[in-house]
Design a protein around this motif. Structure first.
Motif, PDB file in Angstrom:
ATOM      1  N   VAL A 227      72.285  13.184 108.112  1.00  0.00           N
ATOM      2  CA  VAL A 227      71.621  12.027 107.505  1.00  0.00           C
ATOM      3  C   VAL A 227      71.053  12.405 106.145  1.00  0.00           C
ATOM      4  N   LEU A 228      70.407  13.567 106.063  1.00  0.00           N
ATOM      5  CA  LEU A 228      69.822  14.007 104.802  1.00  0.00           C
ATOM      6  C   LEU A 228      70.880  14.199 103.721  1.00  0.00           C
ATOM      7  N   ALA A 229      72.095  14.494 104.131  1.00  0.00           N
ATOM      8  CA  ALA A 229      73.164  14.694 103.152  1.00  0.00           C
ATOM      9  C   ALA A 229      73.379  13.460 102.284  1.00  0.00           C
ATOM     10  N   ALA A 230      73.017  12.282 102.799  1.00  0.00           N
ATOM     11  CA  ALA A 230      73.148  11.050 102.014  1.00  0.00           C
ATOM     12  C   ALA A 230      72.170  11.017 100.851  1.00  0.00           C
ATOM     13  N   LEU A 231      71.113  11.831 100.942  1.00  0.00           N
ATOM     14  CA  LEU A 231      70.081  11.871  99.908  1.00  0.00           C
ATOM     15  C   LEU A 231      70.459  12.776  98.735  1.00  0.00           C
ATOM     16  N   TYR A 232      71.222  13.814  99.014  1.00  0.00           N
ATOM     17  CA  TYR A 232      71.445  14.872  98.028  1.00  0.00           C
ATOM     18  C   TYR A 232      72.113  14.420  96.725  1.00  0.00           C
ATOM     19  N   PRO A 233      73.119  13.539  96.748  1.00  0.00           N
ATOM     20  CA  PRO A 233      73.715  13.112  95.469  1.00  0.00           C
ATOM     21  C   PRO A 233      72.709  12.447  94.528  1.00  0.00           C
ATOM     22  N   ALA A 234      71.671  11.829  95.101  1.00  0.00           N
ATOM     23  CA  ALA A 234      70.651  11.187  94.264  1.00  0.00           C
ATOM     24  C   ALA A 234      69.742  12.208  93.610  1.00  0.00           C
ATOM     25  N   ARG A 239      72.662  11.916  90.176  1.00  0.00           N
ATOM     26  CA  ARG A 239      71.619  10.893  90.363  1.00  0.00           C
ATOM     27  C   ARG A 239      72.237   9.553  90.767  1.00  0.00           C
ATOM     28  N   GLN A 240      73.250   9.642  91.618  1.00  0.00           N
ATOM     29  CA  GLN A 240      73.939   8.443  92.096  1.00  0.00           C
ATOM     30  C   GLN A 240      74.241   8.565  93.577  1.00  0.00           C
ATOM     31  N   ILE A 241      74.327   7.432  94.230  1.00  0.00           N
ATOM     32  CA  ILE A 241      74.835   7.380  95.597  1.00  0.00           C
ATOM     33  C   ILE A 241      75.792   6.202  95.707  1.00  0.00           C
ATOM     34  N   GLN A 242      76.659   6.276  96.683  1.00  0.00           N
ATOM     35  CA  GLN A 242      77.583   5.178  96.944  1.00  0.00           C
ATOM     36  C   GLN A 242      77.198   4.514  98.249  1.00  0.00           C
ATOM     37  N   VAL A 243      76.985   3.207  98.197  1.00  0.00           N
ATOM     38  CA  VAL A 243      76.610   2.447  99.393  1.00  0.00           C
ATOM     39  C   VAL A 243      77.896   1.890 100.002  1.00  0.00           C
ATOM     40  N   LYS A 244      78.486   2.687 100.870  1.00  0.00           N
ATOM     41  CA  LYS A 244      79.777   2.297 101.441  1.00  0.00           C
ATOM     42  C   LYS A 244      79.673   1.027 102.267  1.00  0.00           C
ATOM     43  N   ALA A 245      78.523   0.838 102.938  1.00  0.00           N
ATOM     44  CA  ALA A 245      78.365  -0.333 103.806  1.00  0.00           C
ATOM     45  C   ALA A 245      78.220  -1.626 103.019  1.00  0.00           C
ATOM     46  N   LYS A 247      79.995  -3.002 100.051  1.00  0.00           N
ATOM     47  CA  LYS A 247      81.061  -3.145  99.061  1.00  0.00           C
ATOM     48  C   LYS A 247      81.334  -1.857  98.296  1.00  0.00           C
ATOM     49  N   GLY A 248      80.841  -0.722  98.818  1.00  0.00           N
ATOM     50  CA  GLY A 248      81.077   0.548  98.146  1.00  0.00           C
ATOM     51  C   GLY A 248      80.409   0.651  96.791  1.00  0.00           C
ATOM     52  N   GLU A 249      79.367  -0.134  96.562  1.00  0.00           N
ATOM     53  CA  GLU A 249      78.721  -0.142  95.239  1.00  0.00           C
ATOM     54  C   GLU A 249      78.066   1.203  94.942  1.00  0.00           C
ATOM     55  N   THR A 250      77.968   1.509  93.661  1.00  0.00           N
ATOM     56  CA  THR A 250      77.339   2.741  93.206  1.00  0.00           C
ATOM     57  C   THR A 250      75.952   2.439  92.666  1.00  0.00           C
TER      58      THR A 250
END
Length: 379
Positions: A227-234, A239-245, A247-250
């Motif tokens: 779960v924490l791995a979702a935080l690391y790209p930010a 300094r970005q994450i992709q919200v796959k749930a 529309k895959g928005e960045t």
């Protein structure tokens, strides 16, 4: 301050070196040096540690400092020069009171004591800043945020980790972590509308990124590493994450976005992984401030017991010691039920394996036989 810099204009001074020269608190000295810099009467040449030197205007600023003969006699420092001017400079630092704190503002300093003023947290309680790297902790945290350096605070529950973070960052968003925390709790998920249909509601991570706010991941080490791995790209250079749930928005972090985490090493299930630790360049241990407990008028014998247990805990002879949270609770219990009941309750809240040691300490310090708080005979 100006006289100290001007008298050795080729030397570079850290805040700590000026503190040792003048004998005042790091917060007061740091604030006064920053004021000299803001007025163009000194130069800051480094940030870590904060280092200053004189410039062409420092000498003129030093000439404005004067010491009355009575002050010289009282402090036993006759004559002129750096030492005789220092008391007036320190007094000026104590009287300087910066503006109210914001996400990047300096910590307010009390006019009389030279100590940072208490800061009101969102729950209305006052936080009393503590020293960190020769400056008030809230100021240090704000400086680290400004520099983009993530911080992990670790220590037993009740030592004030959340308190200092709330005091430092008025724009804080908090995620309370546990073993059930999911990626959706961080990023967001679809939620049913009252009128029917679904909408995507962003989680605290996305909200903090979009609004440029500070995000506290409390009890981060209880959260699954996946779960924490979702935080690391930010947190890294992207300094970005992709919200796959959705529309895959960045999502790209706005300026001001900052991550800080809390870790309780003694809590069952708390695991500080290498991946998590490597993301936090600064890791700060937080223990209870027993001097503050005394200043808050908590019964001295209770503080003595807590100090003794903390020393035993450091030696590995017990696993528990009352932290500031428990001492504040002691004070409240004493106000309602009396001192004897408060000491009995202190024994009762100790872990079973440490209860005999706590009871023995209570007996030695108070001089009374002590047992856990319990119901007696029927009235």
């Amino acid at each position: 301050m100006a006289r100290v810099l001007a008298d050795d204009s080729q030397r570079h001074f850290t805040v700590g070196e000026v503190v040792r020269t003048l004998g005042n608190s790091g917060g007061a000295i740091g604030n006064a040096l920053e004021k000299l810099v803001a007025r163009g009467e000194a130069v800051r040449i480094a940030d870590n540690p904060r280092t200053y030197r004189a410039n062409a205007a420092t000498g003129a600023a030093a000439q404005m400092v004067s010491v009355t003969p009575s002050a010289q006699r009282q402090r036993g420092r006759p004559g002129t020069g750096a030492k005789s001017a220092a008391p007036s400079a320190a007094t000026a630092a104590r009287q300087h009171k910066p503006a109210l704190p914001s996400a990047s503002a300096p910590t307010p300093t009390g006019a009389q004591s030279g100590r940072p003023s208490p800061i009101t947290r969102p729950n209305g309680m006052k936080y009393h800043p503590r020293e960190l790297a020769q400056m008030p902790d809230v100021e240090a945290l704000r400086n680290l945020r400004k520099a983009g350096v993530p911080v992990l605070l670790y220590g037993p529950p009740g030592t004030g980790k959340t308190s200092v973070i709330e005091a430092a960052f008025p724009d804080l968003i908090t995620l309370a972590g546990d073993g059930d925390t999911e990626v959706a709790d961080l990023i967001g998920e679809y939620t049913q509308r009252e009128g029917g249909g679904y909408e995507f509601v962003y989680g605290p991570l996305v909200t903090a990124m979009q609004e440029g706010r500070a995000l506290l991941v409390d009890d981060a080490t209880l959260i699954s590493p996946k779960v924490l791995a979702a935080l690391y790209p930010a947190m890294d250079g992207r300094r970005q994450i992709q919200v796959k749930a959705h529309k895959g928005e960045t999502i790209t972090a706005a300026e001001g976005f900052y991550v800080i985490a809390g870790h309780n090493p003694g809590v069952h299930g708390a695991v500080l992984t290498e991946a998590l630790a490597s993301r936090f360049s600064v890791q700060i241990q937080v223990g209870s401030d027993y001097d503050l407990a005394e200043a808050l008028k908590i019964r001295p014998k209770a503080v003595t017991i807590a100090r003794n247990l903390a020393r035993l805990q450091e030696k590995g002879e017990v696993g528990w010691a009352p932290q500031l949270r428990e001492l504040l609770a002691f004070q409240k219990v004493e106000a309602v039920l009396g001192a004897e009941a408060a000491f009995a309750n202190l024994i009762g809240i100790a872990p079973l394996e440490d209860r005999d040691v706590v009871a023995d300490l209570v007996r030695k310090v108070t001089g009374h036989r002590a047992r856990p708080l319990s119901l007696g005979r029927q009235l």
